[in-house]
Every structure is written in structure tokens, then in C-alpha cells.
Write a protein that holds these residues in place. Sequence first.
Motif, PDB file in Angstrom:
ATOM      1  N   LEU A  85      13.903  27.985  22.596  1.00 45.15           N
ATOM      2  CA  LEU A  85      14.300  29.200  23.320  1.00 45.15           C
ATOM      3  C   LEU A  85      15.118  28.851  24.559  1.00 45.15           C
ATOM      4  CD1 LEU A  85      11.065  31.310  22.913  1.00 45.15           C
ATOM      5  CD2 LEU A  85      13.337  31.903  22.031  1.00 45.15           C
ATOM      6  N   ARG A  86      14.761  27.783  25.240  1.00 50.25           N
ATOM      7  CA  ARG A  86      15.539  27.348  26.410  1.00 50.25           C
ATOM      8  C   ARG A  86      16.945  26.935  25.967  1.00 50.25           C
ATOM      9  NH1 ARG A  86      15.230  27.965  31.159  1.00 50.25           N
ATOM     10  NH2 ARG A  86      15.343  25.829  31.861  1.00 50.25           N
ATOM     11  N   GLU A  87      17.038  26.328  24.782  1.00 55.21           N
ATOM     12  CA  GLU A  87      18.352  25.953  24.225  1.00 55.21           C
ATOM     13  C   GLU A  87      19.166  27.201  23.900  1.00 55.21           C
ATOM     14  OE1 GLU A  87      21.168  23.078  23.223  1.00 55.21           O
ATOM     15  OE2 GLU A  87      19.190  22.706  24.064  1.00 55.21           O
ATOM     16  N   MET A  88      18.485  28.319  23.642  1.00 53.70           N
ATOM     17  CA  MET A  88      19.147  29.592  23.350  1.00 53.70           C
ATOM     18  C   MET A  88      19.500  30.336  24.639  1.00 53.70           C
ATOM     19  SD  MET A  88      16.782  30.832  20.141  1.00 53.70           S
ATOM     20  CE  MET A  88      17.702  32.307  19.704  1.00 53.70           C
ATOM     21  N   LYS A  89      19.365  29.671  25.774  1.00 51.28           N
ATOM     22  CA  LYS A  89      19.756  30.161  27.103  1.00 51.28           C
ATOM     23  C   LYS A  89      18.761  31.129  27.749  1.00 51.28           C
ATOM     24  CE  LYS A  89      24.626  29.409  26.168  1.00 51.28           C
ATOM     25  NZ  LYS A  89      25.967  29.973  26.145  1.00 51.28           N
ATOM     26  N   PHE A  90      17.519  31.167  27.237  1.00 54.69           N
ATOM     27  CA  PHE A  90      16.479  31.933  27.927  1.00 54.69           C
ATOM     28  C   PHE A  90      15.993  31.113  29.111  1.00 54.69           C
ATOM     29  CE2 PHE A  90      16.266  33.932  23.744  1.00 54.69           C
ATOM     30  CZ  PHE A  90      16.151  35.269  24.082  1.00 54.69           C
ATOM     31  N   THR A  91      15.650  31.773  30.209  1.00 57.76           N
ATOM     32  CA  THR A  91      15.108  31.070  31.366  1.00 57.76           C
ATOM     33  C   THR A  91      13.642  30.736  31.122  1.00 57.76           C
ATOM     34  OG1 THR A  91      14.355  33.073  32.483  1.00 57.76           O
ATOM     35  CG2 THR A  91      16.644  32.374  32.918  1.00 57.76           C
ATOM     36  N   ALA A  92      13.121  29.803  31.902  1.00 54.83           N
ATOM     37  CA  ALA A  92      11.703  29.453  31.778  1.00 54.83           C
ATOM     38  C   ALA A  92      10.826  30.671  32.063  1.00 54.83           C
ATOM     39  CB  ALA A  92      11.367  28.306  32.737  1.00 54.83           C
ATOM     40  N   LYS A  93      11.217  31.484  33.027  1.00 53.03           N
ATOM     41  CA  LYS A  93      10.453  32.691  33.365  1.00 53.03           C
ATOM     42  C   LYS A  93      10.413  33.658  32.180  1.00 53.03           C
ATOM     43  CE  LYS A  93      10.233  36.372  36.834  1.00 53.03           C
ATOM     44  NZ  LYS A  93      10.840  36.929  38.038  1.00 53.03           N
ATOM     45  N   GLU A  94      11.561  33.847  31.512  1.00 51.01           N
ATOM     46  CA  GLU A  94      11.610  34.729  30.347  1.00 51.01           C
ATOM     47  C   GLU A  94      10.760  34.178  29.213  1.00 51.01           C
ATOM     48  OE1 GLU A  94      16.080  36.609  30.792  1.00 51.01           O
ATOM     49  OE2 GLU A  94      15.859  34.563  30.031  1.00 51.01           O
ATOM     50  N   VAL A  95      10.893  32.889  28.951  1.00 51.39           N
ATOM     51  CA  VAL A  95      10.141  32.255  27.862  1.00 51.39           C
ATOM     52  C   VAL A  95       8.641  32.384  28.102  1.00 51.39           C
ATOM     53  CG1 VAL A  95       9.618  30.031  26.763  1.00 51.39           C
ATOM     54  CG2 VAL A  95      11.996  30.668  27.219  1.00 51.39           C
ATOM     55  N   ASN A  96       8.208  32.180  29.323  1.00 54.33           N
ATOM     56  CA  ASN A  96       6.776  32.272  29.643  1.00 54.33           C
ATOM     57  C   ASN A  96       6.242  33.693  29.489  1.00 54.33           C
ATOM     58  OD1 ASN A  96       6.531  29.533  30.180  1.00 54.33           O
ATOM     59  ND2 ASN A  96       7.023  29.782  32.345  1.00 54.33           N
ATOM     60  N   ALA A  97       7.107  34.690  29.612  1.00 52.48           N
ATOM     61  CA  ALA A  97       6.680  36.088  29.488  1.00 52.48           C
ATOM     62  C   ALA A  97       6.544  36.532  28.035  1.00 52.48           C
ATOM     63  CB  ALA A  97       7.667  36.999  30.214  1.00 52.48           C
ATOM     64  N   PHE A  98       7.180  35.811  27.098  1.00 47.87           N
ATOM     65  CA  PHE A  98       7.133  36.182  25.682  1.00 47.87           C
ATOM     66  C   PHE A  98       5.822  35.746  25.043  1.00 47.87           C
ATOM     67  CE2 PHE A  98      12.010  35.454  25.404  1.00 47.87           C
ATOM     68  CZ  PHE A  98      12.261  36.707  25.927  1.00 47.87           C
ATOM     69  N   SER A  99       5.316  36.561  24.123  1.00 47.74           N
ATOM     70  CA  SER A  99       4.162  36.142  23.318  1.00 47.74           C
ATOM     71  C   SER A  99       4.652  35.112  22.296  1.00 47.74           C
ATOM     72  CB  SER A  99       3.552  37.339  22.588  1.00 47.74           C
ATOM     73  OG  SER A  99       4.432  37.794  21.576  1.00 47.74           O
ATOM     74  N   ASP A 100       3.731  34.314  21.751  1.00 48.79           N
ATOM     75  CA  ASP A 100       4.113  33.336  20.735  1.00 48.79           C
ATOM     76  C   ASP A 100       4.701  34.035  19.506  1.00 48.79           C
ATOM     77  OD1 ASP A 100       3.497  31.138  22.262  1.00 48.79           O
ATOM     78  OD2 ASP A 100       1.604  30.697  21.248  1.00 48.79           O
ATOM     79  N   ASN A 101       4.176  35.208  19.154  1.00 43.99           N
ATOM     80  CA  ASN A 101       4.713  35.937  18.002  1.00 43.99           C
ATOM     81  C   ASN A 101       6.163  36.347  18.241  1.00 43.99           C
ATOM     82  OD1 ASN A 101       2.449  35.737  16.401  1.00 43.99           O
ATOM     83  ND2 ASN A 101       1.590  37.680  17.091  1.00 43.99           N
ATOM     84  N   LEU A 102       6.471  36.843  19.438  1.00 47.32           N
ATOM     85  CA  LEU A 102       7.847  37.233  19.754  1.00 47.32           C
ATOM     86  C   LEU A 102       8.753  36.006  19.741  1.00 47.32           C
ATOM     87  CD1 LEU A 102       9.956  39.328  20.486  1.00 47.32           C
ATOM     88  CD2 LEU A 102       9.272  39.081  22.879  1.00 47.32           C
ATOM     89  N   LYS A 103       8.275  34.900  20.288  1.00 44.45           N
ATOM     90  CA  LYS A 103       9.064  33.660  20.279  1.00 44.45           C
ATOM     91  C   LYS A 103       9.416  33.270  18.851  1.00 44.45           C
ATOM     92  CE  LYS A 103       6.854  31.819  24.444  1.00 44.45           C
ATOM     93  NZ  LYS A 103       6.009  30.753  24.996  1.00 44.45           N
ATOM     94  N   ARG A 104       8.432  33.338  17.961  1.00 44.29           N
ATOM     95  CA  ARG A 104       8.666  32.972  16.560  1.00 44.29           C
ATOM     96  C   ARG A 104       9.651  33.935  15.897  1.00 44.29           C
ATOM     97  NH1 ARG A 104       3.302  31.210  17.358  1.00 44.29           N
ATOM     98  NH2 ARG A 104       3.134  29.003  16.826  1.00 44.29           N
ATOM     99  N   GLU A 105       9.552  35.229  16.194  1.00 48.06           N
ATOM    100  CA  GLU A 105      10.480  36.208  15.625  1.00 48.06           C
ATOM    101  C   GLU A 105      11.907  35.956  16.098  1.00 48.06           C
ATOM    102  OE1 GLU A 105       9.413  40.385  15.620  1.00 48.06           O
ATOM    103  OE2 GLU A 105       7.290  39.846  15.614  1.00 48.06           O
ATOM    104  N   ILE A 106      12.067  35.636  17.373  1.00 40.10           N
ATOM    105  CA  ILE A 106      13.404  35.362  17.911  1.00 40.10           C
ATOM    106  C   ILE A 106      13.987  34.122  17.241  1.00 40.10           C
ATOM    107  CG2 ILE A 106      14.710  34.673  19.959  1.00 40.10           C
ATOM    108  CD1 ILE A 106      12.755  36.440  21.594  1.00 40.10           C
ATOM    109  N   LEU A 107      13.192  33.062  17.127  1.00 39.22           N
ATOM    110  CA  LEU A 107      13.691  31.839  16.508  1.00 39.22           C
ATOM    111  C   LEU A 107      13.980  32.044  15.026  1.00 39.22           C
ATOM    112  CD1 LEU A 107      11.577  29.005  18.176  1.00 39.22           C
ATOM    113  CD2 LEU A 107      13.819  29.909  18.806  1.00 39.22           C
ATOM    114  N   ALA A 108      13.165  32.833  14.343  1.00 40.74           N
ATOM    115  CA  ALA A 108      13.400  33.102  12.921  1.00 40.74           C
ATOM    116  C   ALA A 108      14.690  33.897  12.720  1.00 40.74           C
ATOM    117  CB  ALA A 108      12.207  33.848  12.323  1.00 40.74           C
ATOM    118  N   ALA A 109      15.071  34.698  13.716  1.00 39.99           N
ATOM    119  CA  ALA A 109      16.306  35.482  13.635  1.00 39.99           C
ATOM    120  C   ALA A 109      17.526  34.664  14.046  1.00 39.99           C
ATOM    121  CB  ALA A 109      16.199  36.724  14.523  1.00 39.99           C
TER     122      ALA A 109
END
Length: 118
Positions: A85-109
Amino acid sequence: MGIKKNVLAIALTLCLCMSGSTVFAEENVKASLDTAPLSQVSSTSSDAKEQKQIEGVNVVKYQDGRIEPIQNANNLTSSQLNSVLREMKFTAKEVNAFSDNLKREILAAGGVKVDYCQ
């Protein structure tokens, strides 16, 4: 499944826009919310891509910053999710606010975060 994906993209866009500033761009969501596979999008110089390894995860990254969908997103550790997600230009603050499920959905997309609201 396509409608669910579009609804997720719209909801994420609205939430992030209303809260402050950013959204992510999926590789297959156009402004009209029609979907098209990446292979049907006209080729440009931004289509140059490279293979990368990020914490043991094979990633294909386009010159414009987009990441191809991660097929095994459900098998990634929390640290791997965060790094991609950091490689996708999300900030650490944004990444920490996401649930693991949302993180997986974003990466799957796949895609990249872009600034949307100023």
C-alpha cells in the motif's frame, strides 16, 4: 461482483473526499464507472512496467505508479499489506487507518492513490 467493486470505489471516493483529500485509482474503473480490462485501454508511455519484490511479494508496477492487482492478497501478512500500500502512494497514516479487509480489497483491485479533492 462488478457492481460491488464499483460501489466500494464510489464509497471510498466519497468518504475520502469528504474527510479530506485522497482516493485510489483502480486500473479498471473509468470516470463513467464502466469497467474495462487493462488490456482494452489504449497503450501509452505510462504502460511501461517493471517487476518488483516488496517484502517477498511479487509486484508489477507501471511507470505512472499503478500496481497490478495482487492475486494472493488474502495470503499476505499485515506487514506485506502495509508495504505494498505504501508503494501505491498511501501514507503511513492512511494505511494504519484501513482495516486488513480493506487493505486486501485495495490490493486485489490494484491501482494507485491519487489526490482528488483540494
